[in-house]
Write a protein that holds these residues in place. Structure first.
Motif, PDB file in Angstrom:
ATOM      1  N   MET A 180      30.871 -51.845 -42.759  1.00 20.22           N
ATOM      2  CA  MET A 180      30.135 -52.306 -42.359  1.00 20.22           C
ATOM      3  C   MET A 180      28.739 -52.769 -43.841  1.00 20.22           C
ATOM      4  O   MET A 180      28.555 -53.595 -42.573  1.00 20.22           O
ATOM      5  CB  MET A 180      28.677 -50.862 -42.191  1.00 20.22           C
ATOM      6  CG  MET A 180      27.466 -51.223 -41.388  1.00 20.22           C
ATOM      7  SD  MET A 180      26.178 -49.360 -41.950  1.00 20.22           S
ATOM      8  CE  MET A 180      25.961 -49.265 -43.263  1.00 20.22           C
TER       9      MET A 180
ATOM     10  N   ASN B 296      29.617 -56.423 -42.611  1.00 19.61           N
ATOM     11  CA  ASN B 296      28.996 -56.871 -41.579  1.00 19.61           C
ATOM     12  C   ASN B 296      28.213 -57.624 -42.244  1.00 19.61           C
ATOM     13  O   ASN B 296      26.966 -58.541 -41.602  1.00 19.61           O
ATOM     14  CB  ASN B 296      29.120 -56.045 -40.057  1.00 19.61           C
ATOM     15  CG  ASN B 296      30.630 -56.465 -39.925  1.00 19.61           C
ATOM     16  OD1 ASN B 296      31.181 -56.832 -40.424  1.00 19.61           O
ATOM     17  ND2 ASN B 296      31.313 -55.073 -39.298  1.00 19.61           N
ATOM     18  N   LEU B 297      27.257 -56.530 -43.089  1.00 14.13           N
ATOM     19  CA  LEU B 297      25.659 -56.716 -42.909  1.00 14.13           C
ATOM     20  C   LEU B 297      25.428 -58.280 -44.136  1.00 14.13           C
ATOM     21  O   LEU B 297      24.678 -58.703 -43.783  1.00 14.13           O
ATOM     22  CB  LEU B 297      25.132 -55.096 -43.548  1.00 14.13           C
ATOM     23  CG  LEU B 297      24.944 -54.570 -43.023  1.00 14.13           C
ATOM     24  CD1 LEU B 297      24.412 -53.265 -44.352  1.00 14.13           C
ATOM     25  CD2 LEU B 297      23.946 -54.668 -41.338  1.00 14.13           C
TER      26      LEU B 297
ATOM     27  N   HIS C  30      25.975 -61.129 -42.082  1.00 17.23           N
ATOM     28  CA  HIS C  30      24.772 -61.772 -41.240  1.00 17.23           C
ATOM     29  C   HIS C  30      24.427 -63.126 -41.720  1.00 17.23           C
ATOM     30  O   HIS C  30      23.311 -63.281 -40.977  1.00 17.23           O
ATOM     31  CB  HIS C  30      24.008 -60.323 -40.449  1.00 17.23           C
ATOM     32  CG  HIS C  30      24.472 -59.835 -39.484  1.00 17.23           C
ATOM     33  ND1 HIS C  30      23.976 -60.282 -38.548  1.00 17.23           N
ATOM     34  CD2 HIS C  30      25.439 -58.358 -39.441  1.00 17.23           C
ATOM     35  CE1 HIS C  30      25.201 -59.207 -37.153  1.00 17.23           C
ATOM     36  NE2 HIS C  30      25.400 -58.559 -37.836  1.00 17.23           N
TER      37      HIS C  30
ATOM     38  N   ASP D 213      23.371 -46.662 -35.351  1.00 24.01           N
ATOM     39  CA  ASP D 213      24.582 -47.907 -34.529  1.00 24.01           C
ATOM     40  C   ASP D 213      24.016 -48.534 -36.283  1.00 24.01           C
ATOM     41  O   ASP D 213      23.076 -48.725 -36.505  1.00 24.01           O
ATOM     42  CB  ASP D 213      25.601 -47.994 -33.937  1.00 24.01           C
ATOM     43  CG  ASP D 213      24.348 -48.750 -32.988  1.00 24.01           C
ATOM     44  OD1 ASP D 213      23.691 -50.022 -33.910  1.00 24.01           O
ATOM     45  OD2 ASP D 213      24.321 -48.102 -32.027  1.00 24.01           O
ATOM     46  N   GLU D 214      24.997 -49.434 -36.383  1.00 21.38           N
ATOM     47  CA  GLU D 214      25.229 -50.468 -37.172  1.00 21.38           C
ATOM     48  C   GLU D 214      24.883 -51.866 -36.641  1.00 21.38           C
ATOM     49  O   GLU D 214      23.755 -52.256 -37.660  1.00 21.38           O
ATOM     50  CB  GLU D 214      26.945 -50.668 -38.127  1.00 21.38           C
ATOM     51  CG  GLU D 214      26.888 -52.679 -38.309  1.00 21.38           C
ATOM     52  CD  GLU D 214      27.730 -53.031 -38.170  1.00 21.38           C
ATOM     53  OE1 GLU D 214      28.290 -53.574 -38.511  1.00 21.38           O
ATOM     54  OE2 GLU D 214      29.103 -52.411 -38.386  1.00 21.38           O
ATOM     55  N   ASN D 215      24.105 -52.149 -35.032  1.00 19.54           N
ATOM     56  CA  ASN D 215      23.730 -52.867 -35.161  1.00 19.54           C
ATOM     57  C   ASN D 215      21.989 -52.530 -34.908  1.00 19.54           C
ATOM     58  O   ASN D 215      20.712 -53.301 -35.555  1.00 19.54           O
ATOM     59  CB  ASN D 215      24.237 -53.321 -33.441  1.00 19.54           C
ATOM     60  CG  ASN D 215      25.742 -54.106 -33.306  1.00 19.54           C
ATOM     61  OD1 ASN D 215      26.342 -54.929 -34.085  1.00 19.54           O
ATOM     62  ND2 ASN D 215      26.291 -53.499 -32.630  1.00 19.54           N
ATOM     63  N   LYS D 216      21.825 -51.560 -34.513  1.00 23.59           N
ATOM     64  CA  LYS D 216      20.563 -50.933 -34.803  1.00 23.59           C
ATOM     65  C   LYS D 216      20.127 -50.889 -36.452  1.00 23.59           C
ATOM     66  O   LYS D 216      19.080 -51.702 -36.545  1.00 23.59           O
ATOM     67  CB  LYS D 216      20.109 -49.436 -34.914  1.00 23.59           C
ATOM     68  CG  LYS D 216      19.974 -49.525 -33.087  1.00 23.59           C
ATOM     69  CD  LYS D 216      19.127 -49.905 -32.413  1.00 23.59           C
ATOM     70  CE  LYS D 216      19.858 -50.459 -31.183  1.00 23.59           C
ATOM     71  NZ  LYS D 216      18.259 -50.553 -30.331  1.00 23.59           N
TER      72      LYS D 216
ATOM     73  N   ASN E 205      21.024 -52.951 -39.093  1.00 26.87           N
ATOM     74  CA  ASN E 205      21.133 -54.091 -39.050  1.00 26.87           C
ATOM     75  C   ASN E 205      19.570 -55.465 -38.750  1.00 26.87           C
ATOM     76  O   ASN E 205      18.823 -56.023 -38.721  1.00 26.87           O
ATOM     77  CB  ASN E 205      22.417 -55.435 -38.365  1.00 26.87           C
ATOM     78  CG  ASN E 205      22.218 -57.028 -39.137  1.00 26.87           C
ATOM     79  OD1 ASN E 205      21.911 -57.082 -40.339  1.00 26.87           O
ATOM     80  ND2 ASN E 205      21.781 -57.827 -37.620  1.00 26.87           N
ATOM     81  N   GLU E 206      19.050 -54.589 -37.388  1.00 30.97           N
ATOM     82  CA  GLU E 206      17.892 -55.006 -36.831  1.00 30.97           C
ATOM     83  C   GLU E 206      16.713 -54.376 -37.674  1.00 30.97           C
ATOM     84  O   GLU E 206      16.086 -55.463 -38.134  1.00 30.97           O
ATOM     85  CB  GLU E 206      17.974 -54.523 -35.612  1.00 30.97           C
ATOM     86  CG  GLU E 206      19.002 -54.699 -34.159  1.00 30.97           C
ATOM     87  CD  GLU E 206      18.840 -54.573 -32.970  1.00 30.97           C
ATOM     88  OE1 GLU E 206      17.141 -53.521 -32.412  1.00 30.97           O
ATOM     89  OE2 GLU E 206      19.507 -54.775 -32.223  1.00 30.97           O
ATOM     90  N   CYS E 207      17.129 -53.506 -37.955  1.00 34.55           N
ATOM     91  CA  CYS E 207      16.072 -52.908 -39.073  1.00 34.55           C
ATOM     92  C   CYS E 207      15.448 -53.570 -40.411  1.00 34.55           C
ATOM     93  O   CYS E 207      14.355 -54.121 -41.035  1.00 34.55           O
ATOM     94  CB  CYS E 207      15.930 -51.231 -39.200  1.00 34.55           C
ATOM     95  SG  CYS E 207      14.045 -50.985 -39.843  1.00 34.55           S
TER      96      CYS E 207
END
Length: 459
Positions: free
Chosen positions: A314, A317-318, A321, A414-417, A419-421
């Motif tokens: 994770m 991936n962060l 981005h 999840d990881e996507n949420k 990352n959005e934050c």
């Protein structure tokens, strides 16, 4: 590094001395080489043989080897289901150990020790009296000691290891605090006898320890008059001690059915969580690791056995981005997995992977903290919140009561949420300030030393 022990000899040698010696070498290798994660394969392989080996141990070997074997079992399986793993350790190791240890104490001709306790007297036995570094229970021991002293109780503090200036300052401030430090190596029988002498002469109403398996276990089974309370830093399922003190993160409804388990107030001194900044140290660290004002710094500080492969993927991936993101991961033990998975970002200086460090310096270099999973961080997350840095967490079964010390908006499925934050925190100063303010409030709410002391007195 070449292995210097033989698992087959531990399991199958007909000579008990060889089995014990090989087990000792096995444990020395594990702890001296950063607690390698791949040693989990040995935990299941050895579990059926350990009770038989313990039967062959004398008192000294039981107290020197089995606490370390417990620590091996607890740390090597930390990523597994929290309570299921603890129950396995209880059944496979601690219950057999308790029976064997009790018999060994009887063979030493140590008899029950009876005396009239004095209500305002307490003995605290700890591994280290340290408030800095990465021995997290030390801060709780400080809070307990300070809380009892502050309401007029007399305390003897016995430290088996380190002692720092915060505890020395307490001694200088309160003349009803006595500190005994283990200055030299003594055998366990002598150590037990010395502790029993302290109990007999001082007559404490209660004894408190943060060590689940150690000399305090032997003190309990030697049958003294004082009650022994165990402040749990994480492990709950001990088949000894009179009471188990649990912070809110560890306490749940199932445990409330047994009066052995006691929920205690949050109890970490805020000044220890957030000491005065050393601006020069912070500047030097940023300079050394090429951290600029344009970078957004994520941090994770934990023993490396809690830093899972999924967590590291994770983080990978962060970082991918946003090239302006950096991560600082720091802690003790085997960091080879982190170095392997994040190699690309170590090379381009986005990932800083280091060992034992001053978490206060690192914390003040960070903008946010990323919680480990599947098992969350404990003390280090509260330390970072005390500095106003939001903690972002992935939801997992092990998070459970740790949610009580997290911000709901910063827990994600999840990881996507997540990352959005993270993007929102990077770009929205108003939102960041709001989360920062809430983080400090959570840490401040942990400073309840007087309430903690009053609960301990009431037991």
């Amino acid at each position: 590094m070449k292995l210097n022990f033989a698992i087959e000899k531990i399991k199958n040698s007909s000579d008990p001395k060889i089995r014990i010696n090989e087990l000792l070498k096995f444990l020395q290798y594990y702890f001296n080489n950063g607690r390698p994660k791949d040693f989990i394969k040995y935990e299941n392989e050895l579990k059926d043989f350990i009770p038989g080996i313990m039967q062959e141990m004398n008192f000294e070997e039981l107290l020197q080897i089995i606490p370390n074997y417990y620590q091996f079992c607890y740390t090597v399986t930390i990523e597994d289901n929290f309570l299921a793993n603890q129950n396995k350790i209880l059944q496979n190791l601690l219950i057999p150990f308790s029976k064997i240890l009790e018999n060994a104490i009887h063979q030493l001709n140590i008899r029950p020790l009876s005396y009239d306790t004095i209500d305002d007297r307490y003995v605290i036995i700890c591994r280290h009296a340290l408030t800095k570094g990465m021995y997290a229970p030390g801060a709780a021991i400080y809070s307990i000691t300070y809380g009892l002293l502050n309401i007029g109780k007399k305390v003897i503090l016995v430290t088996l290891g380190g002692l720092d200036e915060q505890f020395i300052n307490l001694k200088n401030k309160y003349n009803h605090l006595t500190i005994y430090r283990k200055e030299f190596i003594t055998d366990s029988a002598t150590q037990l006898i010395n502790l029993r002498k302290i109990c007999y002469n001082f007559k404490p109403s209660k004894i408190i320890t943060e060590m689940p398996v150690n000399i305090g276990t032997a003190l309990y089974f030697s049958k003294i008059t004082s009650n022994i309370l165990y402040w749990s830093p994480g492990f709950i399922q001990v088949p000894w001690f009179d009471k188990v003190l649990l912070a809110a993160e560890l306490y749940d409804e199932n445990l409330s059915k047994n009066d052995k388990f006691v929920e205690i107030p949050k109890s970490l001194n805020f000044e220890l969580l957030n000491p005065k900044k050393d601006v020069n140290l912070i500047k030097n660290f940023k300079r050394k690791y090429f951290i600029s004002e344009t970078n957004f710094i994520m941090g994770t500080f934990s023993r490396y056995e809690k830093i899972s492969e999924d967590f590291l993927k994770m983080v990978f991936n962060l970082l991918a981005h946003n090239k302006d993101r950096k991560v600082i991961i720091a802690g003790t033990n085997d960091r080879s997995l982190a170095n392997k998975i994040l190699k690309k970002f170590i090379n381009n200086k986005q990932a800083i992977i280091i060992g034992f460090s001053d978490v206060h310096v690192l914390g003040n270099c960070c903008d946010v903290f990323i919680d480990t999973f599947p098992f969350p961080c404990g003390f280090s997350a509260i330390e970072i919140m005390a500095k106003g840095k939001p903690v972002l967490t992935i939801n997992s079964p092990n998070l459970h009561n740790y949610k009580k010390s997290r911000i709901d908006k910063l827990i994600f499925n999840d990881e996507n949420k997540l990352n959005e934050c993270l993007i929102q925190l990077e770009n929205n100063s108003k939102f960041y300030y709001e989360m920062s303010k809430k983080s400090v409030k959570i840490a401040q709410d942990y400073d309840n030393t007087q309430k903690l002391a009053e609960v301990i007195v009431s037991l």
